[in-house]
Design a protein around this motif. Structure first.
Motif, PDB file in Angstrom:
ATOM      1  N   ARG A 178       0.833  -1.197   0.000  1.00 10.14           N
ATOM      2  CA  ARG A 178       0.000   0.000   0.000  1.00 10.14           C
ATOM      3  C   ARG A 178       0.873   1.255   0.000  1.00 10.14           C
ATOM      4  NH1 ARG A 178      -1.433   3.557   3.357  1.00 10.14           N
ATOM      5  NH2 ARG A 178      -0.476   2.489   5.130  1.00 10.14           N
ATOM      6  N   ARG A 179       1.906   1.248   0.848  1.00  8.81           N
ATOM      7  CA  ARG A 179       2.750   2.444   0.918  1.00  8.81           C
ATOM      8  C   ARG A 179       3.533   2.661  -0.365  1.00  8.81           C
ATOM      9  NH1 ARG A 179       6.634   2.504   5.419  1.00  8.81           N
ATOM     10  NH2 ARG A 179       6.564   0.249   5.378  1.00  8.81           N
ATOM     11  N   LEU A 180       3.934   1.547  -0.993  1.00  5.04           N
ATOM     12  CA  LEU A 180       4.724   1.682  -2.224  1.00  5.04           C
ATOM     13  C   LEU A 180       3.928   2.286  -3.371  1.00  5.04           C
ATOM     14  CD1 LEU A 180       6.837  -1.578  -2.351  1.00  5.04           C
ATOM     15  CD2 LEU A 180       7.722   0.744  -2.455  1.00  5.04           C
ATOM     16  N   VAL A 181       2.620   2.034  -3.399  1.00 12.30           N
ATOM     17  CA  VAL A 181       1.852   2.539  -4.532  1.00 12.30           C
ATOM     18  C   VAL A 181       1.135   3.849  -4.224  1.00 12.30           C
ATOM     19  CG1 VAL A 181       1.529   0.257  -5.529  1.00 12.30           C
ATOM     20  CG2 VAL A 181      -0.199   1.187  -3.990  1.00 12.30           C
ATOM     21  N   THR A 182       1.213   4.307  -2.970  1.00 20.65           N
ATOM     22  CA  THR A 182       0.542   5.551  -2.620  1.00 20.65           C
ATOM     23  C   THR A 182       1.450   6.728  -2.957  1.00 20.65           C
ATOM     24  OG1 THR A 182      -0.567   4.411  -0.823  1.00 20.65           O
ATOM     25  CG2 THR A 182      -0.627   6.803  -0.783  1.00 20.65           C
ATOM     26  N   PHE A 183       0.903   7.692  -3.701  1.00 21.07           N
ATOM     27  CA  PHE A 183       1.693   8.856  -4.087  1.00 21.07           C
ATOM     28  C   PHE A 183       1.714   9.877  -2.948  1.00 21.07           C
ATOM     29  CE2 PHE A 183       2.730   8.522  -8.657  1.00 21.07           C
ATOM     30  CZ  PHE A 183       2.185   7.272  -8.869  1.00 21.07           C
ATOM     31  N   ASP A 184       2.542  10.886  -3.124  1.00 17.36           N
ATOM     32  CA  ASP A 184       2.735  11.903  -2.097  1.00 17.36           C
ATOM     33  C   ASP A 184       1.433  12.527  -1.597  1.00 17.36           C
ATOM     34  OD1 ASP A 184       5.312  11.825  -1.529  1.00 17.36           O
ATOM     35  OD2 ASP A 184       5.948  13.478  -2.845  1.00 17.36           O
ATOM     36  N   ASP A 185       0.474  12.689  -2.533  1.00 18.47           N
ATOM     37  CA  ASP A 185      -0.769  13.342  -2.135  1.00 18.47           C
ATOM     38  C   ASP A 185      -1.742  12.375  -1.469  1.00 18.47           C
ATOM     39  OD1 ASP A 185      -1.513  11.801  -4.241  1.00 18.47           O
ATOM     40  OD2 ASP A 185      -2.244  13.428  -5.500  1.00 18.47           O
ATOM     41  N   GLY A 186      -1.305  11.162  -1.196  1.00 14.63           N
ATOM     42  CA  GLY A 186      -2.159  10.206  -0.499  1.00 14.63           C
ATOM     43  C   GLY A 186      -3.029   9.366  -1.416  1.00 14.63           C
ATOM     44  N   ASN A 187      -2.955   9.621  -2.716  1.00 18.05           N
ATOM     45  CA  ASN A 187      -3.772   8.860  -3.656  1.00 18.05           C
ATOM     46  C   ASN A 187      -3.001   7.700  -4.262  1.00 18.05           C
ATOM     47  OD1 ASN A 187      -6.195  10.302  -3.550  1.00 18.05           O
ATOM     48  ND2 ASN A 187      -5.354  11.871  -4.899  1.00 18.05           N
ATOM     49  N   ILE A 188      -3.761   6.702  -4.664  1.00 14.20           N
ATOM     50  CA  ILE A 188      -3.187   5.623  -5.466  1.00 14.20           C
ATOM     51  C   ILE A 188      -3.584   5.902  -6.909  1.00 14.20           C
ATOM     52  CG2 ILE A 188      -3.313   3.163  -5.980  1.00 14.20           C
ATOM     53  CD1 ILE A 188      -3.920   2.724  -2.989  1.00 14.20           C
ATOM     54  N   GLU A 547      17.583   9.372   1.760  1.00 15.84           N
ATOM     55  CA  GLU A 547      16.539  10.273   2.239  1.00 15.84           C
ATOM     56  C   GLU A 547      15.152   9.707   1.905  1.00 15.84           C
ATOM     57  OE1 GLU A 547      15.271  14.810   1.301  1.00 15.84           O
ATOM     58  OE2 GLU A 547      17.355  14.260   0.882  1.00 15.84           O
ATOM     59  N   ALA A 548      15.004   9.274   0.649  1.00 17.54           N
ATOM     60  CA  ALA A 548      13.717   8.717   0.235  1.00 17.54           C
ATOM     61  C   ALA A 548      13.381   7.473   1.042  1.00 17.54           C
ATOM     62  CB  ALA A 548      13.756   8.386  -1.255  1.00 17.54           C
ATOM     63  N   TYR A 549      14.412   6.682   1.301  1.00 14.16           N
ATOM     64  CA  TYR A 549      14.206   5.435   2.035  1.00 14.16           C
ATOM     65  C   TYR A 549      13.775   5.709   3.467  1.00 14.16           C
ATOM     66  CZ  TYR A 549      15.357   0.776   3.862  1.00 14.16           C
ATOM     67  OH  TYR A 549      15.303  -0.453   4.455  1.00 14.16           O
ATOM     68  N   ASP A 550      14.457   6.666   4.105  1.00 17.99           N
ATOM     69  CA  ASP A 550      14.106   7.007   5.493  1.00 17.99           C
ATOM     70  C   ASP A 550      12.696   7.581   5.566  1.00 17.99           C
ATOM     71  OD1 ASP A 550      16.556   6.102   6.250  1.00 17.99           O
ATOM     72  OD2 ASP A 550      17.488   8.081   6.361  1.00 17.99           O
ATOM     73  N   ASP A 551      12.390   8.467   4.624  1.00 15.70           N
ATOM     74  CA  ASP A 551      11.038   9.026   4.560  1.00 15.70           C
ATOM     75  C   ASP A 551       9.998   7.932   4.462  1.00 15.70           C
ATOM     76  OD1 ASP A 551      11.766  11.587   4.702  1.00 15.70           O
ATOM     77  OD2 ASP A 551      11.102  12.160   2.671  1.00 15.70           O
ATOM     78  N   PHE A 552      10.296   7.006   3.566  1.00 16.51           N
ATOM     79  CA  PHE A 552       9.348   5.933   3.300  1.00 16.51           C
ATOM     80  C   PHE A 552       9.109   5.106   4.560  1.00 16.51           C
ATOM     81  CE2 PHE A 552       8.541   1.518   2.002  1.00 16.51           C
ATOM     82  CZ  PHE A 552       7.392   1.707   1.258  1.00 16.51           C
TER      83      PHE A 552
END
Lengths: 555, 296
Positions: A178-188, A547-552
């Motif tokens: 779910r987290r991998l496919v969710t974009f920054d704005d919260g949408n899939i 950075e992206a990894y930690d954020d994720f």
């Protein structure tokens, strides 16, 4: 006089040319707007129409989408599907797959295919904003991000909740997906393809060695890098004897850092963690690492160089193509002593060996893959008039029966069988044959681990041989999931920067290493290489990914 | 007045002008992308301006000097090698008395032009392969060491250029054939009566008559100095020869089209065109001064 005329004529021409081109764009835009407006009208009309239908039949129908059962629409509708090209050499056209025909029949949706031949076609589609209704496996994260910002793509969250129990279930159970496919704005914006099948993702290539030759020479299956070297050498020294041909190739690889058939698993034998596509991995304490510039590489590189130098790997391998690789490794009778491959096409000749012990005290390992999830595989574009139907279509494909058949061929063609206890027998066939029946990995399957556990492979099939090797040979060696860097979303600026840095880094690495393989000089050149990689921005590259990894992970 | 009197001529001109306007001038508005951070959803005009950022990025990138010098060297070498040979071929064949032989040679030299680039590169790969290639087999028979030609930085340019010469020499000589056949026969007759040798006839009749064609083609050719064709280099490229085989077009392809950085690719393309334009103008001026032949 004459000159003046010409000048005027010319300026008129230029002016009209400009006008024409301007008209060109504006009329294009205009028609777009009208179609959008029309679509809206039609949609509302359709909805009200559907509303009355529903009242008449007492069925729950929204915009032609039937909530449960088949067909999934109340009247035949057509969806234009953007799809990647098939391999015309041995695969059927999209509309000719048995699987597609059955899908159309069951769902009542007519599929019209628009085939994109590779990245340029896809780029053109996104740049011109000329979209199909839906697409399978088309577009990169960056393209979908941009198109979503432009409002060209349906956010799927609500549609999933309402119309797709299969995907809803997956996302509620599998938080990572779910987290991998969710974009920054919260949408899939796009559904992934899920293939959580150990026989596929727990291993990249099987390490194959010619057992027939080993037996003829009275050698044991090698377990250490030295034994392996000796076996290769024995193949070469005995060229022309027994079934070993005169022009024997002891070890065939297709370049060093190639995902399929490259030499990266040799590094794994020396304890260097590598990943399928040859970029970064994650250390046990969560640091992103690019191991190809770490000092641990010197030892395996020296080993590899020795194989080249003594003629155990032909130098042509450094410039080989995928076709060369297929021709060489699949030739009958065998000319290759050892190679790396996804399938062991001749299990009677070749046997899979685990990664070798190098004697340096580090645990040998072998590459596994991140492709249990592949992002951006099912997208609905905003010009699609029936998003609800499209989502039900995706839900149908995500059903275990359909997903299994799409990968391994249909029940009706006899490539797969569904048993009464819910398990599936994968009879398997040559790729060419399955390629006539089903689109294999080009549709958004949902093969959860639960379903994958129900697959029983015929032990003589390619996948069966592979499954057995994964289970019996590679289980303790395959690099665990937590050490793999998944395709985490970056911002478009980061994506641009990363692709630029990565090109420079990979080019430098490939050129340097290939030169070492050809001419030697690894120990002398190592420090230069490392500092060159630093100058090319290795640290910046790693810090962006970190950075992206930690954020994720903090999400 | 003039327009009216010669209106038929202008009608003939229309298709050319229209196609130029539509296919060459029309798309030029796309050049503004070079100065923008292009996003498809914002459109050509809506995307934000970034000034010379895209250009600076290219000039400052790690690869700029390498890519530029590779492109120039490859292109210049290719020009030097491939430009004079068609002239030589045309002039020589012009003196072959047997029409049959002449036609045969012409056909044989044209033929490679119709072989596709992919096939040519595959042929190179096969002939020059290290372990089983024809060339290396011959080398071995002569007692020489086998060489990995396709992965050699020194061999790349020669392979590229000379396979190009092989492919193009016959085709490019067509235009010289036609110029030669336009030369007045009486000139040759007179020269022969005066006892001129073939070399002298070439020197004093053919070459001077060919000069305008040669100069014009040469000027046009310099306009392509920075545009090395994409496909052949891309197909021949591998990690071993990439230090010399990475040229502007392949770099643009992998950076721009491959990862959808349109503004960046357009900037590189525009830079290439501007340099080419400067080259054409300069060479044209020089030639105007020196030989009084020029394109315009």
């Amino acid at each position: 006089m004459k000159k003046n005329y010409l000048k005027k004529a010319l300026s008129v021409f230029i002016a009209s040319a400009v006008a024409v081109s301007l008209c060109g764009c504006s009329s294009g835009k205009g028609s777009e707007q009208t179609t959008a407006a029309q679509t809206e009208e039609k949609t509302t009309a359709a909805v009200s129409q559907a509303g009355t239908d529903a009242q008449e039949t007492g069925q729950d129908v929204v915009n032609h989408a039937v909530r449960e059962g088949f067909p999934i629409t109340d009247e035949e509708i057509t969806l234009v599907v953007g799809v990647p090209a098939v391999n015309a050499a041995y695969e059927a056209k999209w509309e000719d797959y048995t699987w597609i025909k059955e899908l159309e029949q069951t769902t009542g949706v007519k599929l019209e295919f628009r085939v994109y031949n590779g990245g340029e076609d896809v780029s053109l589609m996104f740049a011109s904003r000329d979209y199909p209704d839906i697409s399978f496996k088309v577009g990169s994260t960056k393209q979908i991000q941009d198109a979503a910002l432009g409002g060209d793509i349906y956010p799927l969250n609500d549609l999933i909740d309402e119309w797709s129990p299969n995907w809803k279930k997956l996302f509620s159970e599998n938080d990572m997906a779910r987290r991998l496919v969710t974009f920054d704005d919260g949408n899939i914006y796009s559904l992934p393809q899920i293939r959580d099948e150990p026989s596929n993702s727990d291993l990249r290539d099987q390490w194959l060695i010619n057992k027939v030759w080993l037996d003829e020479l009275g050698l044991d299956v090698p377990t250490t890098t030295e034994e392996y070297y000796n076996a290769l050498k024995a193949f070469k020294d005995n060229a022309g004897r027994g079934s070993i041909p005169e022009n024997v190739i002891p070890l065939y690889i297709v370049r060093i850092f190639q995902n399929v058939g490259g030499a990266m698993d040799i590094f794994g034998s020396f304890g260097v963690r590598t990943c399928a596509n040859g970029t970064v991995t994650v250390s046990d304490d969560g640091k992103i690492e690019y191991n190809y510039a770490s000092d641990d590489m010197v030892e395996p590189l020296l080993y590899l160089r020795r194989l080249f130098e003594e003629g155990l790997i032909p130098y042509d391998c450094l410039t080989a193509s995928g076709e060369n690789y297929t021709t060489m490794t699949l030739s009958e009778p065998a000319v290759v002593g050892s190679y790396f491959a996804y399938h062991n096409a001749h299990p009677d000749v070749y046997t899979a060996i685990p990664p070798l012990d190098s004697g340096n005290g580090k645990k040998p390992m072998i590459r596994s893959q991140t492709n249990w999830i592949v992002q951006n595989c099912f997208t609905i574009y905003s010009n699609c008039k029936y998003p609800e139907v499209a989502m039900r279509l995706a839900d149908t494909i995500a059903d275990p029966d359909w997903s299994v058949q799409s990968l391994y061929g249909t029940f009706s063609d006899g490539y797969t069988v569904k048993n009464d206890d819910g398990t599936y027998l994968i009879i398997g066939a040559e790729d060419e044959k399955v390629g006539q029946s089903a689109p294999v990995v080009r549709v958004p399957q949902l093969l959860s681990r639960e379903t994958a556990d129900k697959l029983i492979y015929d032990e003589n099939s390619n996948q069966g041989v592979r499954a057995a090797a994964v289970k019996n040979v590679y289980k303790d060696y395959s690099i665990p999931k937590k050490n793999l860097y998944l395709d985490i979303q970056l911002t478009t600026e980061q994506t641009d920067r990363v692709s630029e840095l990565l090109k420079d880094l990979n080019d430098c690495r490939n050129t340097t290493v290939d030169n070492w393989m050809l001419n030697g000089g690894i120990e002398e050149g190592w420090d230069d290489y490392v500092s060159q990689m630093k100058n090319l921005g290795l640290e910046e590259y790693l810090s962006i990914l970190q950075e992206a990894y930690d954020d994720f992970n903090s999400k | 007045m003039q327009l009216k009197r010669h209106w038929q001529l202008y009608v003939f001109l229309i298709p050319a002008v229209v196609s130029m306007a539509v296919f060459h001038y029309g798309p030029m508005y796309g050049l503004i992308l070079a100065f923008k951070d292009y996003k498809p959803y914002l459109g050509y005009l809506g995307s934000p301006w970034v000034g010379f950022k895209n250009f600076m990025r290219f000039f400052q990138s790690n690869r700029f000097t390498q890519v530029m010098s590779n492109t120039m060297i490859l292109s210049a070498y290719s020009m030097i090698a491939s430009f004079p040979l068609p002239i030589v071929l045309a002039v020589c064949l012009n003196y072959v008395p047997s029409v049959r032989l002449k036609k045969t040679v012409q056909n044989i030299t044209y033929a490679p032009h119709f072989v596709s680039t992919v096939v040519v590169v595959s042929m190179l790969n096969i002939f020059f392969a290290r372990d089983y290639g024809l060339v290396n087999n011959i080398r071995e028979m002569l007692g020489l060491e086998r060489i990995l030609y396709m992965g050699s930085t020194t061999a790349f340019r020669h392979l590229y250029v000379w396979s190009g010469v092989w492919q193009g020499v016959g085709w490019s000589s067509v235009i010289y054939f036609s110029s030669l056949s336009a030369i007045d026969e009486t000139l040759h007759d007179v020269a022969q009566v005066d006892g001129a040798s073939i070399i002298q006839r070439i020197r004093y009749i053919d070459l001077p008559m060919l000069k305008p064609t040669i100069v014009t083609l040469l000027i046009l050719r310099t306009g392509d100095l920075l545009s090395v064709g994409f496909d052949k280099v891309y197909l021949m490229q591998n990690s071993l020869n990439s230090p010399v085989s990475e040229v502007i077009s392949t770099y643009t392809y992998s950076m721009g089209i491959g990862s959808q950085q349109y503004g960046y690719s357009v900037a590189i393309g525009m830079f290439e065109s501007v340099v080419n334009l400067i080259m054409v103008l300069t060479v044209n001026q020089i030639s105007k001064k020196l030989s009084e032949t020029s394109v315009w």
